[in-house]
Write a protein that holds these residues in place. Sequence first.
Motif, PDB file in Angstrom:
ATOM      1  N   ALA A   1      44.556  -9.783   4.331  1.00 33.42           N
ATOM      2  CA  ALA A   1      44.688 -10.527   5.594  1.00 33.42           C
ATOM      3  C   ALA A   1      45.081 -11.968   5.314  1.00 33.42           C
ATOM      4  O   ALA A   1      45.893 -12.555   6.046  1.00 33.42           O
ATOM      5  CB  ALA A   1      43.384 -10.464   6.379  1.00 33.42           C
ATOM      6  N   GLY A   2      44.531 -12.542   4.256  1.00 29.18           N
ATOM      7  CA  GLY A   2      44.922 -13.899   3.859  1.00 29.18           C
ATOM      8  C   GLY A   2      46.384 -13.971   3.480  1.00 29.18           C
ATOM      9  O   GLY A   2      47.087 -14.925   3.835  1.00 29.18           O
ATOM     10  N   TYR A   3      46.869 -12.962   2.775  1.00 31.83           N
ATOM     11  CA  TYR A   3      48.288 -12.903   2.423  1.00 31.83           C
ATOM     12  C   TYR A   3      49.145 -12.854   3.692  1.00 31.83           C
ATOM     13  O   TYR A   3      50.123 -13.595   3.814  1.00 31.83           O
ATOM     14  CB  TYR A   3      48.565 -11.674   1.549  1.00 31.83           C
ATOM     15  CG  TYR A   3      50.032 -11.414   1.349  1.00 31.83           C
ATOM     16  CD1 TYR A   3      50.750 -12.130   0.398  1.00 31.83           C
ATOM     17  CD2 TYR A   3      50.700 -10.468   2.113  1.00 31.83           C
ATOM     18  CE1 TYR A   3      52.099 -11.916   0.222  1.00 31.83           C
ATOM     19  CE2 TYR A   3      52.049 -10.245   1.937  1.00 31.83           C
ATOM     20  CZ  TYR A   3      52.746 -10.966   1.003  1.00 31.83           C
ATOM     21  OH  TYR A   3      54.080 -10.764   0.832  1.00 31.83           O
TER      22      TYR A   3
ATOM     23  N   GLY B   1      48.398 -15.917  -4.783  1.00 35.08           N
ATOM     24  CA  GLY B   1      46.983 -15.784  -5.118  1.00 35.08           C
ATOM     25  C   GLY B   1      46.297 -14.716  -4.287  1.00 35.08           C
ATOM     26  O   GLY B   1      45.515 -13.917  -4.811  1.00 35.08           O
ATOM     27  N   SER B   2      46.599 -14.685  -2.982  1.00 33.59           N
ATOM     28  CA  SER B   2      45.991 -13.668  -2.104  1.00 33.59           C
ATOM     29  C   SER B   2      46.448 -12.267  -2.489  1.00 33.59           C
ATOM     30  O   SER B   2      45.642 -11.336  -2.509  1.00 33.59           O
ATOM     31  CB  SER B   2      46.366 -13.941  -0.644  1.00 33.59           C
ATOM     32  OG  SER B   2      45.863 -15.170  -0.219  1.00 33.59           O
ATOM     33  N   ALA B   3      47.728 -12.108  -2.786  1.00 34.77           N
ATOM     34  CA  ALA B   3      48.242 -10.788  -3.159  1.00 34.77           C
ATOM     35  C   ALA B   3      47.623 -10.308  -4.463  1.00 34.77           C
ATOM     36  O   ALA B   3      47.200  -9.147  -4.569  1.00 34.77           O
ATOM     37  CB  ALA B   3      49.766 -10.841  -3.278  1.00 34.77           C
ATOM     38  N   LEU B   4      47.554 -11.185  -5.444  1.00 33.73           N
ATOM     39  CA  LEU B   4      46.939 -10.792  -6.720  1.00 33.73           C
ATOM     40  C   LEU B   4      45.454 -10.495  -6.546  1.00 33.73           C
ATOM     41  O   LEU B   4      44.934  -9.533  -7.130  1.00 33.73           O
ATOM     42  CB  LEU B   4      47.144 -11.891  -7.768  1.00 33.73           C
ATOM     43  CG  LEU B   4      48.581 -12.073  -8.248  1.00 33.73           C
ATOM     44  CD1 LEU B   4      48.693 -13.292  -9.156  1.00 33.73           C
ATOM     45  CD2 LEU B   4      49.081 -10.822  -8.949  1.00 33.73           C
ATOM     46  N   THR B   5      44.779 -11.277  -5.734  1.00 28.33           N
ATOM     47  CA  THR B   5      43.361 -11.043  -5.474  1.00 28.33           C
ATOM     48  C   THR B   5      43.157  -9.691  -4.807  1.00 28.33           C
ATOM     49  O   THR B   5      42.268  -8.926  -5.185  1.00 28.33           O
ATOM     50  CB  THR B   5      42.780 -12.171  -4.590  1.00 28.33           C
ATOM     51  OG1 THR B   5      42.962 -13.417  -5.267  1.00 28.33           O
ATOM     52  CG2 THR B   5      41.312 -11.949  -4.309  1.00 28.33           C
TER      53      THR B   5
ATOM     54  N   ILE C   1      55.588 -25.717   1.663  1.00 28.16           N
ATOM     55  CA  ILE C   1      56.099 -24.367   1.396  1.00 28.16           C
ATOM     56  C   ILE C   1      55.618 -23.889   0.034  1.00 28.16           C
ATOM     57  O   ILE C   1      55.186 -22.738  -0.109  1.00 28.16           O
ATOM     58  CB  ILE C   1      57.635 -24.327   1.512  1.00 28.16           C
ATOM     59  CG1 ILE C   1      58.046 -24.539   2.969  1.00 28.16           C
ATOM     60  CG2 ILE C   1      58.192 -23.015   0.970  1.00 28.16           C
ATOM     61  CD1 ILE C   1      59.532 -24.644   3.204  1.00 28.16           C
ATOM     62  N   ALA C   2      55.653 -24.759  -0.969  1.00 21.95           N
ATOM     63  CA  ALA C   2      55.173 -24.383  -2.300  1.00 21.95           C
ATOM     64  C   ALA C   2      53.679 -24.035  -2.257  1.00 21.95           C
ATOM     65  O   ALA C   2      53.246 -23.065  -2.887  1.00 21.95           O
ATOM     66  CB  ALA C   2      55.438 -25.516  -3.290  1.00 21.95           C
ATOM     67  N   ALA C   3      52.908 -24.808  -1.494  1.00 23.84           N
ATOM     68  CA  ALA C   3      51.467 -24.538  -1.394  1.00 23.84           C
ATOM     69  C   ALA C   3      51.221 -23.192  -0.725  1.00 23.84           C
ATOM     70  O   ALA C   3      50.357 -22.419  -1.177  1.00 23.84           O
ATOM     71  CB  ALA C   3      50.780 -25.658  -0.614  1.00 23.84           C
ATOM     72  N   VAL C   4      51.965 -22.892   0.337  1.00 23.07           N
ATOM     73  CA  VAL C   4      51.797 -21.611   1.026  1.00 23.07           C
ATOM     74  C   VAL C   4      52.208 -20.461   0.107  1.00 23.07           C
ATOM     75  O   VAL C   4      51.540 -19.425   0.061  1.00 23.07           O
ATOM     76  CB  VAL C   4      52.588 -21.585   2.357  1.00 23.07           C
ATOM     77  CG1 VAL C   4      52.600 -20.197   2.962  1.00 23.07           C
ATOM     78  CG2 VAL C   4      51.994 -22.578   3.338  1.00 23.07           C
ATOM     79  N   LEU C   5      53.297 -20.624  -0.639  1.00 23.08           N
ATOM     80  CA  LEU C   5      53.726 -19.576  -1.569  1.00 23.08           C
ATOM     81  C   LEU C   5      52.676 -19.332  -2.649  1.00 23.08           C
ATOM     82  O   LEU C   5      52.394 -18.176  -2.999  1.00 23.08           O
ATOM     83  CB  LEU C   5      55.077 -19.929  -2.192  1.00 23.08           C
ATOM     84  CG  LEU C   5      56.280 -19.839  -1.261  1.00 23.08           C
ATOM     85  CD1 LEU C   5      57.536 -20.353  -1.956  1.00 23.08           C
ATOM     86  CD2 LEU C   5      56.495 -18.403  -0.788  1.00 23.08           C
ATOM     87  N   LEU C   6      52.081 -20.387  -3.175  1.00 24.39           N
ATOM     88  CA  LEU C   6      51.014 -20.219  -4.170  1.00 24.39           C
ATOM     89  C   LEU C   6      49.811 -19.507  -3.555  1.00 24.39           C
ATOM     90  O   LEU C   6      49.201 -18.638  -4.191  1.00 24.39           O
ATOM     91  CB  LEU C   6      50.593 -21.574  -4.739  1.00 24.39           C
ATOM     92  CG  LEU C   6      51.544 -22.184  -5.760  1.00 24.39           C
ATOM     93  CD1 LEU C   6      51.092 -23.589  -6.149  1.00 24.39           C
ATOM     94  CD2 LEU C   6      51.637 -21.292  -6.988  1.00 24.39           C
TER      95      LEU C   6
END
Length: 178
Positions: free
Chosen positions: A35-37, A16-20, A7-12
Amino acid sequence: MSLSLPIAAVLLFMIGSALTAAVLHDVVSSIVAFAGYSFGVAVLWALFRAPDVALTEAAVGAGVTTVLFLLTIARTSVPRSGRFEGLSPRSVLAVVAVVLTVGATVPALPAVGDPSAPILAGEVSQYYLGNAYEQTDVTNAVTAVLVGYRGFDTLGEVAVVFAAGVAMLLVLRQEEFV
């Protein structure tokens, strides 16, 4: 409360996807990051054992929305001067305001899995949690409610999404002949 490693990995990944998506200058790259987000949100729902919500997010968020955005970009031409060139102070202020507003509400939420949370203590929630498995023979309470108890409502929602998809295809087909 501690988060499991997946879950922590998916949240990170989602952060990252949202900021990107927010900082990329190329619109198509930003759409792919978005789409990645959405895919990360779908994986998160799957980890929370809500496969119906995960499939919906994957289909609508990562799938249909991404295709619509890419088709829109492909069918429109924007001169280089009209493309995104940077963040304005007004947009940064708006994002900060939204983040602060959402952040201020987080402490008011009950802890995940708290058995005394108001939503779990309610009579209706207790009925569904107590009877969903034996009455519907479905192993997921969310799926049992959506399909077993609210089947006609879910069917109506599916019909609306299907009609919107058909309308979209008709509009796209008409534009090819224009």
